[in-house]
Motif scaffolding. Sequence first.
Motif: not given
Length: 490
Positions: A131-155
């Motif tokens: 379900l994850i691997s077939s999602s067009e919105n899954y980005l390999d570029q984000m693997n292992g990356f820590d977004p500032p503050g640990g927040i993905y869905n700010h809004i």
Amino acid sequence: MKSNNDNPTFESYNRDPKLYDEIFDENDNVRQTYKTLFELYSEHSAQDFGRLNNKAKSSFFNQGITFQVYGDHEIKEKIFPFDLFPRIIDPEEWEVIEKGVLQRSKALNAFLWDLYHDKNIIKEGIVPLDLISSSENYLDQMNGFDPPGGIYNHISGTDLIKHSDGKYYVLEDNIRCPSGVSYVICNRTALKRALFGVFNHYQAHTVTDYAENLLEILETVKPKGVDVPNCVVITPGIYNSAYYEHSYLAKAMGVELVEGRDLFVENDFVYMKTINGPEKVDVIYRRIDDQFIDPLEFKPDSALGVPGLMASYKKGNVCLVNAPGTGVADDKAIYTYMPEIIKYYLDEEPILNNVPTYHCSRPDELKYVLENVHNLVIKPVDEAGGYGISIGNRLSKDEIEEVKKTIQASPRKYIAQPIMSLSVHPTYIEENECFEPRHVDLRTFTLLGAGKDFVLKGGLTRVALQKGNLIVNSSQGGGSKDTWVLKNNQ
């Protein structure tokens, strides 16, 4: 049946006993919350409401409050339809909604962190890998990356409906680029201008504090080493359907509205072009889809994004709001796992229930859907704006067969839900010069930051202006209402 009331404005209002009516109860009595409003509206004639309706439309037109509708052969710009009869939510009801949408937003954020790090929820077999691997919105570029503050869905924008049982259900989660909050604020302004005396009889929470809270959220996720962050809103441009909102929020926050061509990256830092020379940018509230934000990482022919933006982001020199790759979690197929996601990450039961949902990638559920298309709503998992939806009981036999073929060709792309009876609310119908019941839903807006969260005390009540229509999106001919969340002291 007709409502038993002495209000001439509602004399032609037909309450359907099979539907939950938000103003009239099952005995045709006005619900307590609406009694004062109902009496105040009785002081106005149908002609008065016609005049006020035109005044509201003129106000929206003069302010440029419009949206784009994309047809097969043309693009039309329309005034956002605004209804004069507000929706009222009492404090007890709102408390459940607010806690419920905040719970979902926090669970989705934890889910995203796990997906792009340890993937424990997949390893434990709670959410299937395919379900994850077939999602067009899954980005390999984000693997292992820590977004500032640990927040993905700010809004986050959470769509709710009230069913015939009087309870709220979550229809879907929107955490890519949820839109509509500017209309919430403009609806309040328009109603107060048109019916100021009416508004003053209730004590409703303000909705005009959204921009200041949004700016505070943006500032909590500033890059390390930055004291006072420079925030901007990036837009695809004036032809985007939500451009009014982009410009409105930038102005309300007091930050620059930019397009990709206004920014550049140098030594992995992002700069804005100004007449006084380059100015460093620290936080970007983006209203551009993932695939267009950086031509060096995604679509190479994109003229909307900024070359090198992802490299700057991954080095921690700029924060992107919402984070790239967030859309994997608002895939409608993931929605079917939300109760398990909430339990797994928060160890809590869902405060707000999902609408029962069948995902066509599961063979047994696919079989059920194909046998019962006539009783279901079929939705593509990755569309927005009400596009691609099929309501089974509105389809001919041939159309049902066509829907079945479409589902069978790509089961992963479709979910199905029972045809829920959305609640109805009095809505001024211009051509009939009276109020009639129309179906409504509610989009709430939740903000998550580093150490701060906020739920707007109000929301976008969307209304299907066509009689019997269940699709409320503006792109499908819907409008909206002002939404009053009452304070506790009433």
